[in-house]
Design an enzyme around this catalytic site. Structure first.
Site, mmCIF file in Angstrom:
data_model
loop_
_atom_site.group_PDB
_atom_site.id
_atom_site.type_symbol
_atom_site.label_atom_id
_atom_site.label_comp_id
_atom_site.label_asym_id
_atom_site.label_seq_id
_atom_site.Cartn_x
_atom_site.Cartn_y
_atom_site.Cartn_z
ATOM 1 N N TYR A 157 0.836 -1.213 0.000
ATOM 2 C CA TYR A 157 0.000 0.000 0.000
ATOM 3 C C TYR A 157 0.871 1.264 0.000
ATOM 4 O O TYR A 157 0.605 2.215 -0.741
ATOM 5 C CB TYR A 157 -0.904 -0.055 1.233
ATOM 6 N N LYS A 161 0.759 4.061 -2.848
ATOM 7 C CA LYS A 161 0.355 5.438 -2.522
ATOM 8 C C LYS A 161 1.507 6.431 -2.758
ATOM 9 O O LYS A 161 1.265 7.626 -2.925
ATOM 10 C CB LYS A 161 -0.140 5.514 -1.073
#
Ligand SMILES: NC(=O)c1ccc[n+]([C@@H]2O[C@H](COP(=O)([O-])OP(=O)(O)OC[C@H]3O[C@@H](n4cnc5c(N)ncnc54)[C@H](O)[C@@H]3O)[C@@H](O)[C@H]2O)c1
Length: 266
Positions: A157, A161
């Site tokens: 993640y 991101k």
């Protein structure tokens, strides 16, 4: 109203932050295409907008589907005759420490948080190029404090991101010529189903997979006490940060990351 007549696409607009963004932009006059993986919450968001006198349509499906970018951009153009604001918000977390992380877990995060925004923006290009406006169009990509500072258990993640920030910065340099502002908002801790205090059994269903979500109480307490404002943000507060990057007052801001984290600095 600040966004009167603008046409906005919001992915993941059925719940949490995306829902709040859709309601906020609609309350300022935007006509909104609400996407979500799940039909019921997407319809509910659209109904709330229509109930308040606004205009909304729904485009159900996963942002990771190959035909999705074409479908949602066509929906905005066919239904509302424009494409002015794109908010790439859909996403979720699928945590594990790196030694236990599968390729599937890694790829799922890149697909939803980076590849899907890339495809949507690529699909939007022909319309944007062919239809110049006298106002600025806006793209807001959703990142995370995890993408800026890294979080343990989130190598997939955090990487995705962080990558969406690279996409934002590159595109701001390509699309300035079309009068499009391209920015990112990185959220800190915002109260949604992804960040509830875990009961041990909290899962969400994403594309046939049951995925654990939530944050341990001790970690949640520590996270909140590290926030200068002393608390998690609400979805409406998160939507406020996106809204700031959609209004004409931010026309000279592009290629930036706004950290909406209650005073967190990373
Ligand atoms: N909540 C936080 O603290 C926080 C912090 C940083 C970043 N974010 C980011 O904000 C965004 C919104 O998260 P949230 O907290 O509102 O979560 P949420 O689960 O409340 O809402 C996300 C929505 O996106 C939808 N969605 C998920 N995968 C999708 C897909 N493949 N296609 C279409 N829709 C999909 C879900 O069905 C859900 O309705 C995400 O990108 C998330 O990573 C959240």
């Amino acid at each position: 109203m600040k966004l009167d007549g603008r046409v906005a696409i919001i992915t993941g607009g059925g719940r949490g932050i995306g829902r709040a963004i859709a309601l906020k932009l609609a309350s300022e006059g935007a006509r909104v295409v609400v996407n979500d993986l799940d039909e019921e919450p997407a319809e509910e968001t659209a109904e709330v907008i229509r109930g308040s006198g606004g205009e909304a349509s729904v485009c159900v499906g996963s942002v990771t589907a190959e035909d999705f970018a074409g479908r949602i951009t066509a929906e905005a153009v066919k239904r509302f005759g424009g494409l002015d604001i794109i908010v790439n918000n859909a996403g979720y977390t699928w945590d594990n420490v790196v030694q236990k992380m599968s390729d599937e877990q890694w790829d799922a995060m890149q697909d939803v948080h980076v590849k899907a925004p890339f495809r949507i923006l690529r699909a939007a290009h022909p319309f944007i190029k062919a239809n110049p406006t006298d106002y600025h169009r806006k793209v807001v990509n959703i990142s995370s404090a995890s993408g800026l500072g890294g979080h343990p258990g989130q190598a997939n993640y955090s990487s995705a991101k962080a990558a969406v920030i690279g996409l934002t910065k590159a595109l701001s340099k390509e699309w300035g010529r079309y009068k499009v502002n391209v920015n990112a908002v990185a959220f800190g801790l915002i109260e949604t189903r992804l960040t509830v205090a875990v009961s041990g059994e909290d899962t969400i269903r994403v594309e046939g997979r049951e995925i654990k979500v939530g944050i341990g109480t001790a970690f949640l307490d520590a996270a909140q006490s590290a926030i200068p404002l002393g608390r998690a943000g609400t979805a409406a507060e998160a939507a406020g940060a996106v809204y700031l990057l959609c209004v004409p007052e931010s026309d000279y801001i592009s290629g930036q990351v706004l950290l909406c984290g209650g005073g967190l600095s990373l």
